[in-house]
Motif scaffolding. Structure first.
Motif, PDB file in Angstrom:
ATOM      1  N   MET A 215     -21.178  36.658   8.306  1.00 49.92           N
ATOM      2  CA  MET A 215     -21.867  37.944   8.111  1.00 49.92           C
ATOM      3  C   MET A 215     -22.274  38.517   9.456  1.00 49.92           C
ATOM      4  O   MET A 215     -22.579  37.775  10.389  1.00 49.92           O
ATOM      5  CB  MET A 215     -23.117  37.746   7.263  1.00 49.92           C
ATOM      6  CG  MET A 215     -22.801  37.381   5.837  1.00 49.92           C
ATOM      7  SD  MET A 215     -24.282  37.438   4.822  1.00 49.92           S
ATOM      8  CE  MET A 215     -23.553  37.125   3.215  1.00 49.92           C
ATOM      9  N   VAL A 216     -22.331  39.831   9.524  1.00 51.21           N
ATOM     10  CA  VAL A 216     -22.780  40.471  10.755  1.00 51.21           C
ATOM     11  C   VAL A 216     -24.000  41.352  10.464  1.00 51.21           C
ATOM     12  O   VAL A 216     -25.114  41.028  10.835  1.00 51.21           O
ATOM     13  CB  VAL A 216     -21.648  41.280  11.432  1.00 51.21           C
ATOM     14  CG1 VAL A 216     -22.159  41.912  12.726  1.00 51.21           C
ATOM     15  CG2 VAL A 216     -20.460  40.372  11.729  1.00 51.21           C
ATOM     16  N   ASP A 217     -23.793  42.458   9.735  1.00 46.73           N
ATOM     17  CA  ASP A 217     -24.932  43.373   9.531  1.00 46.73           C
ATOM     18  C   ASP A 217     -25.761  43.009   8.295  1.00 46.73           C
ATOM     19  O   ASP A 217     -26.963  43.256   8.260  1.00 46.73           O
ATOM     20  CB  ASP A 217     -24.446  44.830   9.450  1.00 46.73           C
ATOM     21  CG  ASP A 217     -23.613  45.081   8.214  1.00 46.73           C
ATOM     22  OD1 ASP A 217     -22.864  44.159   7.816  1.00 46.73           O
ATOM     23  OD2 ASP A 217     -23.698  46.168   7.638  1.00 46.73           O
ATOM     24  N   GLY A 218     -25.126  42.462   7.273  1.00 47.50           N
ATOM     25  CA  GLY A 218     -25.861  42.082   6.070  1.00 47.50           C
ATOM     26  C   GLY A 218     -26.260  43.248   5.192  1.00 47.50           C
ATOM     27  O   GLY A 218     -27.081  43.099   4.279  1.00 47.50           O
ATOM     28  N   GLY A 220     -23.689  45.640   4.004  1.00 46.97           N
ATOM     29  CA  GLY A 220     -22.524  46.239   3.360  1.00 46.97           C
ATOM     30  C   GLY A 220     -21.754  47.218   4.226  1.00 46.97           C
ATOM     31  O   GLY A 220     -20.899  47.952   3.731  1.00 46.97           O
ATOM     32  N   MET A 221     -22.039  47.252   5.532  1.00 48.41           N
ATOM     33  CA  MET A 221     -21.406  48.247   6.399  1.00 48.41           C
ATOM     34  C   MET A 221     -20.190  47.707   7.157  1.00 48.41           C
ATOM     35  O   MET A 221     -19.230  48.430   7.376  1.00 48.41           O
ATOM     36  CB  MET A 221     -22.421  48.773   7.433  1.00 48.41           C
ATOM     37  CG  MET A 221     -23.657  49.387   6.836  1.00 48.41           C
ATOM     38  SD  MET A 221     -23.311  50.932   6.025  1.00 48.41           S
ATOM     39  CE  MET A 221     -23.185  51.999   7.447  1.00 48.41           C
ATOM     40  N   CYS A 222     -20.222  46.432   7.594  1.00 45.55           N
ATOM     41  CA  CYS A 222     -19.189  45.969   8.539  1.00 45.55           C
ATOM     42  C   CYS A 222     -17.964  45.365   7.853  1.00 45.55           C
ATOM     43  O   CYS A 222     -16.893  45.304   8.438  1.00 45.55           O
ATOM     44  CB  CYS A 222     -19.785  44.951   9.516  1.00 45.55           C
ATOM     45  SG  CYS A 222     -20.135  43.353   8.767  1.00 45.55           S
ATOM     46  N   GLY A 223     -18.098  44.884   6.635  1.00 42.13           N
ATOM     47  CA  GLY A 223     -16.965  44.314   5.902  1.00 42.13           C
ATOM     48  C   GLY A 223     -16.650  42.868   6.255  1.00 42.13           C
ATOM     49  O   GLY A 223     -15.731  42.275   5.693  1.00 42.13           O
ATOM     50  N   SER A 224     -17.393  42.292   7.179  1.00 43.62           N
ATOM     51  CA  SER A 224     -17.099  40.922   7.628  1.00 43.62           C
ATOM     52  C   SER A 224     -17.182  39.910   6.481  1.00 43.62           C
ATOM     53  O   SER A 224     -16.420  38.951   6.438  1.00 43.62           O
ATOM     54  CB  SER A 224     -18.084  40.533   8.734  1.00 43.62           C
ATOM     55  OG  SER A 224     -17.979  39.171   9.010  1.00 43.62           O
ATOM     56  N   CYS A 225     -18.095  40.141   5.567  1.00 43.68           N
ATOM     57  CA  CYS A 225     -18.376  39.139   4.529  1.00 43.68           C
ATOM     58  C   CYS A 225     -17.554  39.348   3.264  1.00 43.68           C
ATOM     59  O   CYS A 225     -17.913  38.836   2.213  1.00 43.68           O
ATOM     60  CB  CYS A 225     -19.856  39.183   4.176  1.00 43.68           C
ATOM     61  SG  CYS A 225     -20.294  40.716   3.337  1.00 43.68           S
ATOM     62  N   PHE A 235     -18.422  42.502  -1.269  1.00 40.99           N
ATOM     63  CA  PHE A 235     -19.149  42.206  -0.044  1.00 40.99           C
ATOM     64  C   PHE A 235     -20.276  41.238  -0.416  1.00 40.99           C
ATOM     65  O   PHE A 235     -21.196  41.604  -1.164  1.00 40.99           O
ATOM     66  CB  PHE A 235     -19.727  43.480   0.573  1.00 40.99           C
ATOM     67  CG  PHE A 235     -18.674  44.357   1.216  1.00 40.99           C
ATOM     68  CD1 PHE A 235     -17.364  43.911   1.364  1.00 40.99           C
ATOM     69  CD2 PHE A 235     -18.989  45.614   1.692  1.00 40.99           C
ATOM     70  CE1 PHE A 235     -16.388  44.708   1.957  1.00 40.99           C
ATOM     71  CE2 PHE A 235     -18.021  46.428   2.285  1.00 40.99           C
ATOM     72  CZ  PHE A 235     -16.718  45.963   2.419  1.00 40.99           C
ATOM     73  N   CYS A 237     -22.826  40.135   1.126  1.00 37.64           N
ATOM     74  CA  CYS A 237     -24.217  40.431   1.500  1.00 37.64           C
ATOM     75  C   CYS A 237     -24.913  41.373   0.522  1.00 37.64           C
ATOM     76  O   CYS A 237     -26.127  41.298   0.366  1.00 37.64           O
ATOM     77  CB  CYS A 237     -24.284  40.975   2.922  1.00 37.64           C
ATOM     78  SG  CYS A 237     -23.475  42.565   3.151  1.00 37.64           S
TER      79      CYS A 237
HETATM   80 FE1  FES Z   1     -21.309  43.273   6.944  1.00 32.78          FE
HETATM   81 FE2  FES Z   1     -21.633  42.126   4.558  1.00 32.78          FE
HETATM   82  S1  FES Z   1     -22.174  41.345   6.477  1.00 32.78           S
HETATM   83  S2  FES Z   1     -20.667  44.004   5.012  1.00 32.78           S
END
Ligand code: FES
Ligand code: FAD
Ligand code: MG
Length: 275
Positions: A215-218, A220-225, A235, A237
């Motif tokens: 996870m990066v932003d937590g 729902g913005m970055c899509g990492s998760c 997502f 997070c």
């Molecule tokens: Fe970035 Fe979930 S941590 S969208």
């Protein structure tokens, strides 16, 4: 800034921290997590909220030393400050009376089960808990979970305590014996959650897993998760972290979690060399 007000060694590589974060403590619910950043140069990492006190304004997290950031956190002391501590994040667990609920925890996942076991007990469920770790010294929260559980079973990979083998062997035994089970909740390494979900699927027993993608932003913005659940992209997070284990694409999650292994190894080596 968020002050560390208490610290406890639970095992050689597992530490518990109480952090003064009254706004997080006020809203925390079982199943939720925080994202913290230790200092200006630090990365953001998610940690599950293991406990909280609205009265004291504190939030408890339990950390397994996995790499650079968790090792750095583990070395911090009472009185030190954490720069960012954002939460509570994620959807809370759906706590209701299902009947008989089996909780399965592996490694640091055992600590993450604790607030859920407590909440599910409070609403009248019969609780069967199965916990496992590599060796007995890494078994945490045993006493607390024993108090809350109607039955508690232990497994260690090296046989130093309880069943010599995996938590999944113990669940399989219960299933083979025809034990009535209404819900299974599994928290631990992805491979453990995959095995548990595959075990319960033929029995049609609803199985909840708590996913741990990067996870990066937590928010729902970055899509990492992103994870695949029932063929759809979710997502973790904001849509999770808890999902129906029978619908999760675990192999995709395992592959995605390994995508920065080289960088993570390098970061740890640099920290050991340069501090
Ligand atoms: Fe970035 Fe979930 S941590 S969208
Ligand atoms: P690194 O060497 O950077 O990474 C080690 C491994 O951790 C990686 O291979 C990867 O699989 C994972 N990881 C790395 N960076 C992240 C990241 N930004 N987000 C998520 N995973 C990452 N661990 C605990 O010890 N206690 C907890 O309560 C806990 N709760 C979590 C709750 C959620 C919702 C998620 C997604 C993860 C949770 N984790 C928890 C895992 C924890 O976030 C990682 O162990 C930590 O980020 C590793 O960072 P590192 O720099 O020390 O290790
Ligand atoms: Mg890292």
């Amino acid at each position: 800034m968020y002050k560390i007000v208490a610290k406890k060694d639970l095992a050689s590589t597992i530490k518990l921290f109480e952090i003064y974060a009254p706004r997080v403590a006020k809203k925390a619910m079982p199943g939720q997590f925080v994202i913290l950043r230790l200092d200006e140069k630090g990365e953001r990492i998610p940690l599950t909220i293991t406990d909280w006190s609205k009265e004291k304004g504190t939030v408890t997290v339990v950390v397994l030393e996995a790499g650079k950031t968790t090792k750095k956190l583990a070395s911090m002391k009472v009185g030190d400050y954490i720069l960012n501590f954002v939460g509570p994040l994620g959807k809370p667990a759906e706590v209701k009376n299902y009947g008989t609920v089996v909780f399965v925890g592996g490694g640091v996942g055992i600590a993450l089960l604790y607030p859920e076991v407590r909440a599910f007990k409070e609403v009248g469920n019969k609780i069967i808990t199965i916990i496992g770790a590599r060796t007995k010294d890494l078994l945490i929260f045993e006493e607390e979970l024993a108090k809350l559980s109607d039955e508690l079973y232990i497994a260690t990979d090296d046989g130093s305590k309880g069943h010599h083998g995996f938590v999944s062997d113990l669940l399989k035994k219960l299933l083979d014996e025809g034990k009535h089970i209404d819900l299974v909740v599994a928290v631990g390494p992805v491979i453990m959650m995959k095995v548990i979900s595959n075990l319960t699927k033929p029995y049609g027993i609803k199985t909840i897993v708590s996913l741990n993608p990067i996870m990066v932003d937590g928010t729902g913005m970055c899509g990492s998760c992103r994870v695949i659940v029932g063929g759809e992209t979710k997502f973790t997070c904001v849509d999770g972290p808890e999902f129906d284990g029978h619908l999760v694409d675990f192999d995709n999650l395992i592959a995605r979690n390994q995508r920065y292994l080289e960088e993570e190894k390098l970061a740890l080596e640099r920290m050991k060399t340069y501090g």
